[in-house]
Write an enzyme that holds these catalytic residues in place. Sequence first.
Site, PDB file in Angstrom:
ATOM      1  N   LYS A  25       1.783   2.509 -19.153  1.00 34.06           N
ATOM      2  CA  LYS A  25       0.520   3.213 -18.889  1.00 34.06           C
ATOM      3  C   LYS A  25       0.610   4.006 -17.594  1.00 34.06           C
ATOM      4  CE  LYS A  25      -3.004   0.721 -16.862  1.00 34.06           C
ATOM      5  NZ  LYS A  25      -3.562   1.321 -15.644  1.00 34.06           N
ATOM      6  N   ASN A  26       1.122   3.360 -16.545  1.00 37.80           N
ATOM      7  CA  ASN A  26       1.072   4.000 -15.231  1.00 37.80           C
ATOM      8  C   ASN A  26       2.152   5.057 -15.015  1.00 37.80           C
ATOM      9  OD1 ASN A  26      -1.246   2.658 -14.632  1.00 37.80           O
ATOM     10  ND2 ASN A  26      -0.269   1.040 -13.428  1.00 37.80           N
ATOM     11  N   CYS A 120      -9.971  -0.084 -12.299  1.00 41.63           N
ATOM     12  CA  CYS A 120     -10.407  -1.474 -12.251  1.00 41.63           C
ATOM     13  C   CYS A 120     -11.109  -1.787 -10.942  1.00 41.63           C
ATOM     14  CB  CYS A 120      -9.192  -2.385 -12.386  1.00 41.63           C
ATOM     15  SG  CYS A 120      -8.571  -2.458 -14.056  1.00 41.63           S
ATOM     16  N   ASP A 308       0.076  -6.418 -10.270  1.00 41.59           N
ATOM     17  CA  ASP A 308      -0.474  -6.330 -11.627  1.00 41.59           C
ATOM     18  C   ASP A 308      -0.097  -7.503 -12.528  1.00 41.59           C
ATOM     19  OD1 ASP A 308      -1.730  -3.993 -10.956  1.00 41.59           O
ATOM     20  OD2 ASP A 308      -0.235  -2.681 -11.865  1.00 41.59           O
TER      21      ASP A 308
HETATM   22  C1  EPZ Z   1      -1.726   1.777  -8.758  1.00 41.85           C
HETATM   23  O1  EPZ Z   1      -3.040   1.821  -8.221  1.00 41.85           O
HETATM   24  C2  EPZ Z   1      -1.858   1.268 -10.153  1.00 41.85           C
HETATM   25  N1  EPZ Z   1      -2.722   2.161 -10.901  1.00 41.85           N
HETATM   26  C3  EPZ Z   1      -2.435  -0.145 -10.135  1.00 41.85           C
HETATM   27  O2  EPZ Z   1      -2.436  -0.625 -11.441  1.00 41.85           O
HETATM   28  C4  EPZ Z   1      -1.559  -1.037  -9.263  1.00 41.85           C
HETATM   29  O3  EPZ Z   1      -2.182  -2.284  -9.136  1.00 41.85           O
HETATM   30  C5  EPZ Z   1      -1.399  -0.420  -7.874  1.00 41.85           C
HETATM   31  O4  EPZ Z   1      -0.893   0.932  -7.988  1.00 41.85           O
HETATM   32  C6  EPZ Z   1      -0.433  -1.186  -6.975  1.00 41.85           C
HETATM   33  O5  EPZ Z   1       0.805  -1.297  -7.610  1.00 41.85           O
HETATM   34  C7  EPZ Z   1      -2.256   3.295 -11.396  1.00 41.85           C
HETATM   35  O6  EPZ Z   1      -1.076   3.625 -11.254  1.00 41.85           O
HETATM   36  C8  EPZ Z   1      -3.215   4.139 -12.160  1.00 41.85           C
HETATM   37  P1  EPZ Z   1      -2.492   1.977  -4.344  1.00 41.85           P
HETATM   38  P2  EPZ Z   1      -3.362   2.663  -6.928  1.00 41.85           P
HETATM   39  O7  EPZ Z   1      -3.049   3.281  -3.917  1.00 41.85           O
HETATM   40  O8  EPZ Z   1      -2.408   3.781  -6.841  1.00 41.85           O
HETATM   41  C9  EPZ Z   1      -5.205   1.043  -0.498  1.00 41.85           C
HETATM   42  C10 EPZ Z   1      -3.336  -1.582 -13.366  1.00 41.85           C
HETATM   43  O9  EPZ Z   1      -3.786  -2.731 -13.592  1.00 41.85           O
HETATM   44  N2  EPZ Z   1      -5.543   2.479  -0.399  1.00 41.85           N
HETATM   45  O10 EPZ Z   1      -1.012   1.804  -4.307  1.00 41.85           O
HETATM   46  O11 EPZ Z   1      -4.802   2.948  -6.949  1.00 41.85           O
HETATM   47  C11 EPZ Z   1      -5.788   0.390  -1.745  1.00 41.85           C
HETATM   48  O12 EPZ Z   1      -7.133   0.058  -1.580  1.00 41.85           O
HETATM   49  C12 EPZ Z   1      -3.694  -0.867 -12.108  1.00 41.85           C
HETATM   50  O13 EPZ Z   1      -2.591  -0.984 -14.159  1.00 41.85           O
HETATM   51  C13 EPZ Z   1      -6.279   2.919   0.681  1.00 41.85           C
HETATM   52  O14 EPZ Z   1      -6.677   2.145   1.545  1.00 41.85           O
HETATM   53  O15 EPZ Z   1      -3.027   1.625  -5.789  1.00 41.85           O
HETATM   54  C14 EPZ Z   1      -4.876  -0.808  -1.896  1.00 41.85           C
HETATM   55  O16 EPZ Z   1      -5.301  -1.827  -1.040  1.00 41.85           O
HETATM   56  C15 EPZ Z   1      -4.719  -1.601 -11.316  1.00 41.85           C
HETATM   57  N3  EPZ Z   1      -6.563   4.259   0.786  1.00 41.85           N
HETATM   58  C16 EPZ Z   1      -3.522  -0.270  -1.408  1.00 41.85           C
HETATM   59  O17 EPZ Z   1      -3.815   0.913  -0.655  1.00 41.85           O
HETATM   60  C17 EPZ Z   1      -6.133   5.166  -0.134  1.00 41.85           C
HETATM   61  O18 EPZ Z   1      -6.423   6.375   0.031  1.00 41.85           O
HETATM   62  C18 EPZ Z   1      -2.534   0.111  -2.500  1.00 41.85           C
HETATM   63  O19 EPZ Z   1      -3.206   0.853  -3.497  1.00 41.85           O
HETATM   64  C19 EPZ Z   1      -5.383   4.703  -1.243  1.00 41.85           C
HETATM   65  C20 EPZ Z   1      -5.096   3.353  -1.350  1.00 41.85           C
END
Ligand code: EPZ
Length: 422
Positions: A25-26, A120, A308
Amino acid sequence: MTNMSKYIIQGGKPLKGTISVSGAKNMATKVMVACLLSDQVMTVKNVPEIEDINRLLEVLTDLGVKTSKLGNNTYQLDPKNFDPRNLNMELVSKFRASILLLGPLLAQYKEIKFPHPGGCTIGKRPIDMFIEGFKKMGVSVSMDEKYYTFRSQGLQGADIVFPQITVTGTETLLLAAVKAKGKTKLYNVAQEPEVIALAEYLNKQGAKIKGIGTSILEIDGVVSLTNGEVDVIPDRIEAGSFLALACASNSNLKITNCDPEHLRVPITLLEQMGVKMKVNSNSIEVLSAENIQASNLKTHEYPGFPTDIQAPFTVLLTQAHGQSLIHETIFEGRLFYTDFLNRMGANIIMCDPQRVLLTGPTKLKGKKLESPDLRAGIAMVIAGLIADGTTEIENIYQIERGYENLIDKLKAIGAQIIKRND
Ligand code: EPZ
């Protein structure tokens, strides 16, 4: 988006056989957005038939992309008539990957209104790092209660340092940088296999990205890109979820069409717990998970333990002997589902919102549950399959967002699970 369907599971049935993994998916959602960087036709293979893909296809269709299904998880996307003005705000706000649209939209249009992207509910999920990155690339960003407004006179290459590793942030700014004017350097980037696969596709189509697979990406902007054929890599999170199911139910299960290289840390953890497995180049066979021992688990960016599959592995740890400390380091709201495991009979104490202490083994009992998000949802399915009695799971839209053909795949290995539309 909820629907009234539910899963009904009769737990405790022996599972056996082969279960196949679908496309990631991702990666699929991201690479399909990348089609907008060219006016040529893209063919994407191994696309999972899941709700997040359906939503993305709707968004792309609204944007003027001609989408056709060529059968067997293969789609053709023709972005010739792409018109950024037709962005469907309602749909975009439903899934996180939609934020990748920003780069291609800003490459073609000077002003874009964009809602806060959905996904989510597992924490606050801010987009501050995206905004800072775009600002560095010469975009001005303002915000009212509903929308962000991005204004640009053309994206400029820039030096961008991510204070924290972000998967979608890396991918979004990568898509923005490949056609920006001049050089962009992205520091402290995500190195997940899906990020690497996206970057490799872009290079195949004429992008100039160096450092793929390292923590620094250097991108020389190009004027145009082509589109071509791309294969979506196997979903390591689906594979990891099935692995947790096989071990939690102590079943002889072979997980096929996966890439064990992407799961080296979870596989090592299982070996330490005492699971016997046969790992081949594209399959993992669980031979026995008898008398497994507790283990601490700490989530980490790739190649560390994936957040995940933290929830499915927590279900597995309810069947292990001893005490396990589970530490969720990526998202601040991704352990609250442990409450439903306790209602099923688990012994889990929350130390703080990001750490729980679990004592096992405990027999689980079937319950009525509601899926809060995608991965906690699959954890509920696994818990239901190993529990005594009947488990009912509501809000399964959340699960079908990310798992293709789940019911049929599980039935084929002996699970008693049905989907009922009430
Ligand atoms: C991706 O989310 C995936 N989603 C998530 O999968 C996955 O859990 C996550 O990466 C970590 O591996 C997709 O690819 C669509 P991050 P993403 O930005 O990119 C913080 C699933 O179940 N952050 O790497 O949104 C954030 O809050 C989903 O398939 C900021 O603070 O995750 C988190 O604590 C759920 N500011 C951390 O960084 C920002 O501007 C990492 O999040 C961006 C993120």
